[in-house]
Design an enzyme around this catalytic site. Structure first.
Site, PDB file in Angstrom:
ATOM      1  CE  LYS A  95      37.522 -10.234  14.997  1.00 28.91           C
ATOM      2  NZ  LYS A  95      37.265 -11.464  15.799  1.00 28.91           N
ATOM      3  CB  SER A 171      40.656 -12.943  15.643  1.00 33.62           C
ATOM      4  OG  SER A 171      39.254 -13.153  15.717  1.00 33.62           O
ATOM      5  CB  SER A 195      38.155 -14.595  18.357  1.00 29.45           C
ATOM      6  OG  SER A 195      39.101 -15.420  17.723  1.00 29.45           O
TER       7      SER A 195
END
Length: 501
Positions: A95, A171, A195
């Site tokens: 990520k 996210s 997230s």
């Protein structure tokens, strides 16, 4: 070597020319399964990497999940020779948020960090690579990971493979979109308010948020957002999640705290049926916001499934001051964001403003600039009190069952960017979409979103199970039991095959 992966690559080329594609192990295997094929020399790491790259290149224009392409970095790792870990040769995406490979860009979904190249490598990256994973890119995030949808001005909107007009969540939306689309079976994710679980629910994946202090977060810091944030993964299978946590868990140098060490491996728990569990069914959103009827029905169906497996379920919920807890979380996040942006502004010699930061981020900065040290201390005290209250409640229950989200995946733009966004109104909308997930971050507990349901419109709906602090083992036992009883392996979006047709 005439392997299934080589055949798949031939199939991809054929698909581009209109021929019927051949099957690929990326379609049939989870990450542990791919690693086993590598060990048996039925496929090479290079073949798997090139197959994953081909898929990423074919699918990214539609779903926009790649923030960084590190293809040559992955190829170089294979050429150098991979460690013989549990995932040796399996492709992996990081990520693009505070997770570093020295010298390679990490841009945090923000124009303010465009071109930023850290000089340190994260401890988590070292453990991921020691496990044998081959990193070949980074996935998209909202700016600084601040929203439940992955939309930003740097990389654009990330779209859900189940329905491109819908959000993939945030996210870790880029990670979830890549896995759901069939690029790879698992990817790195983080969770500071939901997230991991939000995108897992939106994209029909399994998402485990570990206990606070379970997985390393540094260097340069070993804590995120005052302890709200954790790292792990989104996966298609439960066993991959467990094995990845085995490979990455444990304290790092300088850790302020660490979750209790597991007695046995997490992977060993997946095949064990849990004892009869006492499950609290929580259907009302803690702050009182409305919950979509299909999300409520998904939780009720999960409760009935648990009862059929021999567990005791009753409606119950902890008594928490959610308003105070939410305000405390905003203090921790706002203060952290404001401090980081001030440091970044100094480093770049550029003033904080709308030319480099998005409206929601500027809202957090403004909020954080107004907080004091006493505000921060009080916020920390409030969340410690909440953690004690939760621990007392869970003395009588093993697990809390609830919807993961307040609604199925929203349309792009509903909780994302807007030039005239009202920060308070946005916060209420975002909290209403994800009213259940944040509690586990505030109290440090593990929680997982399990892909047990689908909406009438054909969109994934996750169900959340929250366990006691430090007891991911019990959640993995339950998750494995649910996966056997109501398997989701073959639930795939049409996008999985459409690009090959």
């Amino acid at each position: 070597m005439a392997s299934v992966a080589a055949a798949a690559m031939v199939g991809m080329a054929g698909a581009a020319k209109g021929a019927a594609p051949r099957s690929s192990p990326l379609d049939t295997q989870d990450a542990l399964g791919l690693a086993e094929l590598v060990r048996q020399k039925q496929v090479s790491p290079g073949e798997l990497l090139e197959a994953a790259i081909a898929r990423a290149e074919a699918l990214n224009p539609q779903f926009n999940f790649l923030a960084q392409k590190h293809y040559d970095y992955g190829r170089a790792a294979i050429a150098k020779g991979l460690p013989q870990g549990p995932f040796s040769g399996v492709p992996w995406l990081l990520k693009d948020l505070n997770t570093y490979i020295a010298g390679l860009p990490t841009e945090n979904g923000s124009r303010f960090y465009k071109g930023y190249r850290p000089q340190v490598t994260s401890e988590l990256v070292r453990r991921i690579e020691t496990a044998g994973f081959v990193i070949f890119g980074k996935t998209t995030v909202p700016e600084l990971g601040l929203t439940g949808t992955t939309e930003n001005k740097l990389t654009g909107d990330t779209r859900n493979p189940w329905a491109p007009d819908r959000i993939a969540g945030g996210s870790s939306g880029g990670a979830a979109a890549a896995v759901a689309a069939g690029v790879l079976p698992a990817a790195h994710a983080t969770d500071g308010g939901g997230s991991i679980r939000i995108p897992a629910s939106c994209c029909g994946l399994f998402g485990m948020k570990p206990s606070r202090g379970r997985v390393p977060m540094g260097p340069p810091r070993t804590e995120g957002w005052g302890g709200l944030s954790v790292h792990h993964a989104v996966t298609r299978s439960v066993r991959d999640s467990a094995a990845i946590l085995d490979a990455t868990q444990g304290p790092e140098p300088g850790s302020r705290y660490a979750a209790p060490a597991p007695v046995e491996t997490f992977l060993s728990q997946v095949g064990k049926a849990p004892d009869r569990l006492r499950i609290a069914l929580m259907l009302d959103a803690p702050a009182g916001s409305p919950v979509d009827r299909e999300c409520l029905e998904a939780a009720r169906q999960a409760a009935r499934l648990c009862e059929s497996l021999g567990h005791h379920v009753e409606e119950a919920a902890p008594k928490l001051d959610i308003a105070a807890m939410g305000a405390a979380s905003f203090v921790l996040i706002g203060s952290s964001v404001a401090a980081d942006m001030a440091d970044r502004a100094k480093a770049r010699g550029i003033a904080i403003g709308p030319d480099v930061l998005e409206p929601i981020t500027l809202g957090f900065v403004g909020y954080g600039q107004k907080t004091t040290g006493m505000d921060f201390a009080r916020a920390n005290n409030i969340l410690q009190t909440a953690a004690i209250a939760m621990a007392q409640f869970m003395a009588n229950y093993d697990v809390i069952l609830s919807p993961t989200l307040g609604a199925p995946p929203l349309r792009i733009g509903q909780i994302g960017l807007s030039p005239d966004v009202d920060f308070a109104a946005w916060g209420q909308r975002a909290a209403s979409f994800s009213p259940f997930t944040q509690i586990a971050n505030m109290t440090g507990q593990p929680a997982m979103s399990v892909p047990l349901a689908m909406s009438s419109a054909g969109l994934p709906i996750g169900v959340m199970f929250m366990g006691r602090y430090g007891d991911e083992a019990l959640l993995f036992r339950l998750a494995g039991q649910l996966e056997d009883a109501a398997p989701w392996k073959n639930k795939r979006p049409a996008a999985w095959n459409s690009w090959r047709e």
